[in-house]
Design a protein around this motif. Structure first.
Motif, mmCIF file in Angstrom:
data_model
loop_
_atom_site.group_PDB
_atom_site.id
_atom_site.type_symbol
_atom_site.label_atom_id
_atom_site.label_comp_id
_atom_site.label_asym_id
_atom_site.label_seq_id
_atom_site.Cartn_x
_atom_site.Cartn_y
_atom_site.Cartn_z
ATOM 1 N N ALA A 1 6.115 -0.135 5.429
ATOM 2 C CA ALA A 1 4.870 -0.734 5.925
ATOM 3 C C ALA A 1 3.663 0.100 5.489
ATOM 4 C CB ALA A 1 4.921 -0.873 7.444
ATOM 5 N N ILE A 2 3.757 1.411 5.602
ATOM 6 C CA ILE A 2 2.651 2.266 5.198
ATOM 7 C C ILE A 2 2.443 2.206 3.695
ATOM 8 C CG2 ILE A 2 1.871 4.666 5.034
ATOM 9 C CD1 ILE A 2 3.195 5.093 7.793
ATOM 10 N N SER A 3 3.529 2.226 2.933
ATOM 11 C CA SER A 3 3.418 2.120 1.477
ATOM 12 C C SER A 3 2.712 0.830 1.087
ATOM 13 C CB SER A 3 4.808 2.175 0.841
ATOM 14 O OG SER A 3 4.726 1.935 -0.545
ATOM 15 N N ASP A 4 3.124 -0.269 1.680
ATOM 16 C CA ASP A 4 2.492 -1.563 1.379
ATOM 17 C C ASP A 4 0.999 -1.545 1.708
ATOM 18 O OD1 ASP A 4 4.971 -2.486 0.559
ATOM 19 O OD2 ASP A 4 5.324 -3.692 2.373
ATOM 20 N N LEU A 5 0.661 -0.941 2.846
ATOM 21 C CA LEU A 5 -0.753 -0.842 3.231
ATOM 22 C C LEU A 5 -1.536 0.025 2.249
ATOM 23 C CD1 LEU A 5 -0.404 -0.441 7.095
ATOM 24 C CD2 LEU A 5 -1.540 -2.331 5.899
ATOM 25 N N MET A 6 -0.966 1.147 1.839
ATOM 26 C CA MET A 6 -1.656 2.046 0.909
ATOM 27 C C MET A 6 -1.874 1.370 -0.447
ATOM 28 S SD MET A 6 -2.421 4.865 2.456
ATOM 29 C CE MET A 6 -2.588 4.010 4.022
ATOM 30 N N VAL A 7 -0.877 0.644 -0.917
ATOM 31 C CA VAL A 7 -1.018 -0.073 -2.191
ATOM 32 C C VAL A 7 -2.108 -1.134 -2.071
ATOM 33 C CG1 VAL A 7 0.161 -1.631 -3.799
ATOM 34 C CG2 VAL A 7 1.316 0.439 -2.994
ATOM 35 N N SER A 8 -2.114 -1.856 -0.956
ATOM 36 C CA SER A 8 -3.139 -2.871 -0.731
ATOM 37 C C SER A 8 -4.528 -2.249 -0.639
ATOM 38 C CB SER A 8 -2.821 -3.639 0.557
ATOM 39 O OG SER A 8 -3.851 -4.548 0.855
ATOM 40 N N MET A 9 -4.638 -1.153 0.094
ATOM 41 C CA MET A 9 -5.940 -0.486 0.205
ATOM 42 C C MET A 9 -6.395 0.056 -1.149
ATOM 43 S SD MET A 9 -6.132 1.308 3.936
ATOM 44 C CE MET A 9 -4.612 2.204 3.920
ATOM 45 N N GLY A 10 -5.459 0.566 -1.939
ATOM 46 C CA GLY A 10 -5.813 1.036 -3.273
ATOM 47 C C GLY A 10 -6.374 -0.090 -4.131
ATOM 48 N N ALA A 11 -5.749 -1.254 -4.047
ATOM 49 C CA ALA A 11 -6.240 -2.412 -4.802
ATOM 50 C C ALA A 11 -7.637 -2.816 -4.323
ATOM 51 C CB ALA A 11 -5.265 -3.577 -4.669
ATOM 52 N N GLN A 12 -7.851 -2.778 -3.026
ATOM 53 C CA GLN A 12 -9.166 -3.125 -2.490
ATOM 54 C C GLN A 12 -10.226 -2.096 -2.894
ATOM 55 O OE1 GLN A 12 -9.059 -4.139 1.714
ATOM 56 N NE2 GLN A 12 -7.023 -5.022 1.440
#
Length: 71
Positions: A8-19
């Motif tokens: 869950a944290i990895s997915d959030l970090m990847v999403s935040m990086g894209a944003q």
């Protein structure tokens, strides 16, 4: 950290990086070069911290979660 939490944290970090990357593109297309460089440098610090302090420790413990683009 459990695998579910790490994912869950990895997915959030990847999403935040894209944003964050998208925000850099926005500033680049709308602001002058000085403002763009200042903003890009600030975001770079955030992304470096995310990678070194959050993502790398997760991927050390759960290497199967590391996205292909980070390998």
């Amino acid at each position: 950290m459990t695998n579910n939490t790490a994912k869950a944290i990895s997915d959030l970090m990847v999403s935040m990086g894209a944003q964050l990357n998208e925000s850099i593109r926005l500033v680049q297309s709308t602001e002058d070069d000085v403002e763009f460089r200042r903003y890009r440098d600030s975001v770079s610090k955030i992304m470096t911290t995310m990678l070194l302090e959050i993502m790398n420790p997760i991927y050390s413990e759960h290497p199967d979660l590391k996205p292909p683009e980070l390998r």
